[in-house]
Scaffold this active site. Structure first.
Site, PDB file in Angstrom:
ATOM      1  N   GLU A  51      15.179  -2.897 -15.668  1.00  0.00           N
ATOM      2  CA  GLU A  51      14.212  -2.430 -16.566  1.00  0.00           C
ATOM      3  C   GLU A  51      14.267  -1.399 -17.412  1.00  0.00           C
ATOM      4  O   GLU A  51      13.827  -1.204 -18.370  1.00  0.00           O
ATOM      5  CB  GLU A  51      12.592  -2.350 -16.029  1.00  0.00           C
ATOM      6  CG  GLU A  51      12.254  -3.926 -15.567  1.00  0.00           C
ATOM      7  CD  GLU A  51      12.671  -4.155 -13.897  1.00  0.00           C
ATOM      8  OE1 GLU A  51      13.427  -3.353 -13.445  1.00  0.00           O
ATOM      9  OE2 GLU A  51      12.105  -4.888 -13.301  1.00  0.00           O
ATOM     10  N   PHE A 113       0.650  -6.693  -3.321  1.00  0.00           N
ATOM     11  CA  PHE A 113       2.053  -6.767  -3.625  1.00  0.00           C
ATOM     12  C   PHE A 113       2.556  -6.450  -5.042  1.00  0.00           C
ATOM     13  O   PHE A 113       1.747  -7.284  -6.067  1.00  0.00           O
ATOM     14  CB  PHE A 113       2.352  -8.299  -3.159  1.00  0.00           C
ATOM     15  CG  PHE A 113       4.145  -8.687  -3.333  1.00  0.00           C
ATOM     16  CD1 PHE A 113       4.825  -7.659  -2.718  1.00  0.00           C
ATOM     17  CD2 PHE A 113       4.456  -9.513  -4.317  1.00  0.00           C
ATOM     18  CE1 PHE A 113       6.167  -7.889  -2.787  1.00  0.00           C
ATOM     19  CE2 PHE A 113       5.836  -9.543  -4.640  1.00  0.00           C
ATOM     20  CZ  PHE A 113       6.732  -8.820  -3.732  1.00  0.00           C
ATOM     21  N   GLN A 114       3.454  -5.556  -5.363  1.00  0.00           N
ATOM     22  CA  GLN A 114       3.965  -5.378  -6.526  1.00  0.00           C
ATOM     23  C   GLN A 114       2.817  -4.696  -7.575  1.00  0.00           C
ATOM     24  O   GLN A 114       2.816  -4.929  -8.561  1.00  0.00           O
ATOM     25  CB  GLN A 114       4.713  -6.384  -7.254  1.00  0.00           C
ATOM     26  CG  GLN A 114       5.905  -6.736  -6.431  1.00  0.00           C
ATOM     27  CD  GLN A 114       7.076  -7.469  -7.471  1.00  0.00           C
ATOM     28  OE1 GLN A 114       6.413  -8.331  -8.140  1.00  0.00           O
ATOM     29  NE2 GLN A 114       8.422  -7.288  -7.091  1.00  0.00           N
ATOM     30  N   LYS A 163      -2.506 -10.633 -14.249  1.00  0.00           N
ATOM     31  CA  LYS A 163      -1.823 -11.938 -14.400  1.00  0.00           C
ATOM     32  C   LYS A 163      -3.078 -13.045 -14.762  1.00  0.00           C
ATOM     33  O   LYS A 163      -2.822 -14.087 -15.490  1.00  0.00           O
ATOM     34  CB  LYS A 163      -1.341 -12.477 -12.938  1.00  0.00           C
ATOM     35  CG  LYS A 163      -0.526 -13.657 -13.116  1.00  0.00           C
ATOM     36  CD  LYS A 163       0.441 -13.932 -11.869  1.00  0.00           C
ATOM     37  CE  LYS A 163       1.161 -14.999 -12.065  1.00  0.00           C
ATOM     38  NZ  LYS A 163       2.004 -15.285 -10.776  1.00  0.00           N
ATOM     39  N   MET A 482      28.865  18.616 -18.213  1.00  0.00           N
ATOM     40  CA  MET A 482      28.034  19.754 -18.731  1.00  0.00           C
ATOM     41  C   MET A 482      27.667  20.559 -17.345  1.00  0.00           C
ATOM     42  O   MET A 482      27.443  21.704 -17.477  1.00  0.00           O
ATOM     43  CB  MET A 482      27.139  18.969 -19.555  1.00  0.00           C
ATOM     44  CG  MET A 482      26.007  20.246 -20.193  1.00  0.00           C
ATOM     45  SD  MET A 482      27.090  21.079 -21.412  1.00  0.00           S
ATOM     46  CE  MET A 482      27.050  20.225 -22.916  1.00  0.00           C
TER      47      MET A 482
END
Lengths: 584, 171
Positions: A51, A113-114, A163, A482
């Site tokens: 993502e 969940f999630q 949802k 760097m």
């Protein structure tokens, strides 16, 4: 007004808002929206492999087109993985809409969940965010979110959609006038301030334009307006990292980038100027160096669309709040109305030419065919080989990014995509994916370091899936260069964890993903290798082995003033005190 | 190495915002993220349709920081208006405290006598306690509470400051 499911509303709103591309990754809490997108005739969904890459790809899409980027991810880990890219977009003012799935409203707050508190987590890394609890509000929120993301100082907006709100039906409403009830950024500059600015510019003996990402964000017309104003006034131009491309690098008035790894002439001119005209730039710490020594004898005009950027770091004499393009147009018109002629800046230019004579971007190198390739040489060769092809260049973050900024020239905006504010390693490759999706026929090259590239290297699969001809050009010095450079400057070369150990064989990795892999080892192979990359259709990864211990100069060390630049490696002396060590 | 801090001055800000979920978190988060002080913060819905809330923030900082605080608040999308009442001119500030004092005998009598001097109201009493309601500037409330510590103070609740400009004009 039509009754439809929340998921259909999201897709309908995207269509109504002119969205053609969504970068995303499915999951349980966004399945209804994914179903609504199934085989969609006009919206292309680009399936990334992580993502974070979806957000950077959306940034690349946005930065190269000027349109907002759109991201679709699931709840919980989908949303948290997107946070880095959302923050990156906030710091670099990239318009972006991130649609996140959420657990159903009745489960919010139960550690389902999630589940994560997406609006809580993203509250301070978005320009604005929404949790949609009512499907009747969804359509209006989608339109309002696009308005907010793209008006005023652009930025990311998150819309978190439970949802059950995606499944439930509601009325899809397109607001008659799409705006926010109270958010009214000032776009038009104040006429009195413009008049005062013109008087200051006309009176200045040592003026300099200091431009930033705001000029790019204001659209190509703003870059054109900048060029016109510069030619009317005859003043020199420098720019931040984010502003490269707004002014052509081959123009004699261009001094190069300023700041920590900017040119000697830019930094000296900023220091000695009697007038700085800052346009869409925010006096970042990478630009100013030590604040109490920053341009001590100048008056300062600051043009910015964000009032909070004004007087934040450096107090200015004249503030102009508004869109950079409108302000530049207004300045141009006012200059012409008053019949001003360019002042004789000959003395100022002679001093600038004196600073230019240091040739601060020169670097020591051996010229025989078997010699190590200096990374600066590799960037210059890439620039030379792609002249006339109008390439889009993205970078990761580190030495290679600074070398690209110093040695690759840009003559137009929206060709240079880099992570400036947040400095996100792993930005460049997915940004190139987004830019290539938006510009299928263009040459898109990610100039990468071998360390940064590995932060989102999984996107090789995305490139293969969509047959994108993205080119990755790795300046491989086997170091987080760097970090190593700072360890040399600050920590007596104790190289704590900065060696890129256990690197993959990038050529074999290319083969594993169905790409072409090339390796360039010596100076003699450089030009042919770059040409082969350009001539090879499809995606190419070039493992360009460069001199391992080269460092990026010029450099203003932390805690130092513009006038205390390190020009070459052997200028480094002494050790740093704690005050300097504490600066990033 | 020592970390330096700068002295500041006290400012009272009135902020009008959309009355929506998360706005208070957004504002307090802005203060903590950017290292600004909050001495007190009050918020309540103020419009007939419940669409707007007014937040009164007492903060402190050097002038440049106060200017930044106002600019940073003003650019938040749900923020309609930010006014620095301290700069704006004369204004009235009030805070309410509920002060519970327990005790008997002389201390109880002294508490009641001082409450009278401060024009605090008794809003609850038992044979061994009072709850005083005191309204005034934060200074006055501070002084009253300090005195009550000597007279059996057991609990305090304060609202924080609300403030409004003097005169006929609205912000």
């Amino acid at each position: 007004m039509t009754e439809m499911s929340g998921a259909d509303m999201v897709v309908q709103a995207l269509v109504d808002l002119g969205v053609d591309t969504v970068f995303g990754y499915p999951g349980g809490a966004v399945l209804p929206i994914y179903d609504a997108l199934f085989n969609h005739p006009t919206i292309k969904h680009v399936l990334v492999r992580h993502e974070q890459a979806a957000t950077h790809a959306a940034e690349g899409y946005s930065r190269s087109t000027g349109k907002p980027g759109v991201v679709l991810v699931t709840s919980g880990p989908g949303a948290t993985n997107a946070v880095t890219g959302i923050t990156d977009a906030l710091l670099d003012s990239i318009p972006m809409i991130v649609l996140t799935g959420q657990v159903p409203t009745n489960l919010i707050g139960t550690d389902a969940f999630q589940e994560c508190d997406t609006v809580g987590i993203t509250r301070h890394c978005t320009k604005h965010n929404y949790l949609v609890m009512d499907p009747d509000r969804l359509g209006a929120i989608m339109h309002e979110a696009f308005y907010i993301a793209t008006h005023g100082r652009p930025g990311p907006v998150v819309i978190d959609i439970p949802k059950n709100v995606q499944v439930a039906t509601g009325k899809y409403r397109v607001p008659e006038k799409i705006e926010h009830q109270s958010y009214r950024p000032q776009v038009e500059p104040d006429a009195d301030a413009i008049a005062a600015a013109i008087d200051m510019i006309a009176a200045a003996e040592r003026p300099i334009f200091y431009t930033g990402g705001g000029v790019i964000n204001a659209g190509p017309d703003a870059s054109a307006a900048l060029r016109q104003l510069v030619s009317l006034t005859g003043a020199p131009v420098t720019s931040t990292l984010m502003g490269l491309g707004a002014f052509p690098s081959d123009d004699p008035k261009w001094l190069g980038m300023l700041g920590m790894h900017g040119t000697y002439e830019s930094n000296m001119a900023m220091n000695r100027a009697d007038l700085i005209i800052a346009v869409g730039a925010r006096f970042d710490d990478r630009v100013t160096g030590r604040l109490d020594a920053f341009s001590p004898d100048s008056k300062k005009i600051h043009i910015d669309i964000d009032r909070s950027s004004i007087n934040k770091i450096v107090p200015v004499d004249l503030a102009i709040v508004g869109d950079a393009g409108r302000a530049l147009d207004a300045l141009t018109a006012a200059w012409q109305d008053k019949g001003h002629k360019p002042r004789d800046l000959g003395e100022w230019w002679r001093r600038i030419d004196g600073w230019r004579a240091t040739r601060c971007l020169d670097f020591p190198e051996k010229k025989d065919a078997a010699a190590d390739i200096m990374p600066q040489r590799a960037v210059k060769a890439l620039f030379d080989a792609t002249r006339g092809r109008d390439p889009i260049i993205t970078t990761e973050v580190g030495q290679h990014q600074m070398w690209a900024a110093q040695h690759f020239g840009f003559s137009a905006p929206n060709r240079w995509l880099t992570s400036g504010g947040l400095g996100t390693m792993g930005y460049g490759f997915p940004a190139a994916v987004g830019a290539q999706i938006a510009h299928p026929g263009r040459l898109v090259i990610c100039i990468a370091g071998e360390a940064s590239l590995q932060m989102n290297i999984q996107e090789m699969g995305t490139v293969s899936q969509y047959r994108l001809p993205v080119k990755i050009f790795i300046l491989n010095n086997e170091w987080m260069g760097m970090v190593r450079q700072w360890q040399e400057l600050t920590y007596e070369s104790r190289y704590s964890n900065s060696y890129s150990d256990s690197l993959p064989d990038f050529v074999k990795l290319a083969a594993a993903y169905g790409w072409t892999g090339l390796r360039i080892d010596t100076l003699g192979e450089l030009e042919a290798g770059i040409q082969a990359m350009i001539d090879t259709p499809g995606p190419v990864i070039v493992d360009c082995r460069v001199a391992k211990l080269a460092n990026c100069f010029p450099m203003i060390p932390s805690g130092a003033a513009h006038t205390d630049m390190i020009l070459q490696p052997n200028d480094i002396t002494g050790t740093m005190d704690d005050e300097a060590k504490a600066l990033v | 190495m020592k970390i330096k801090t700068e002295a500041g001055e006290r400012h009272v800000l009135a902020v009008t915002v959309d009355n929506e979920a998360g706005i208070l978190a957004k504002i307090t988060g802005l203060f903590s993220a950017r290292g600004y002080n909050i001495e007190s913060l009050t918020v309540a819905d103020i419009s007939a349709d419940h669409a707007l809330s007014r937040i009164t923030i007492v903060t402190s900082g050097p002038p440049a920081v106060i200017d930044q605080i106002i600019a940073q608040l003003d650019r938040l999308v749900p923020v309609h208006q930010v006014t620095d009442l301290t700069d704006h001119g004369a204004h009235v500030e009030r805070e309410i405290a509920l002060v519970k004092v327990a005790g008997t005998g002389d201390k109880r009598i002294e508490a009641l006598r001082m409450a009278d001097v401060f024009r605090a109201k008794v809003v609850d009493t038992t044979l061994t306690s009072f709850i005083f309601e005191i309204t005034g500037t934060s200074d006055k409330v501070d002084r009253f509470i300090a005195l009550m510590r000597e007279c059996g103070l057991v609990e305090v609740g304060r609202t924080g400051v609300v403030a409004i400009g003097r005169g006929a004009e609205a912000l």
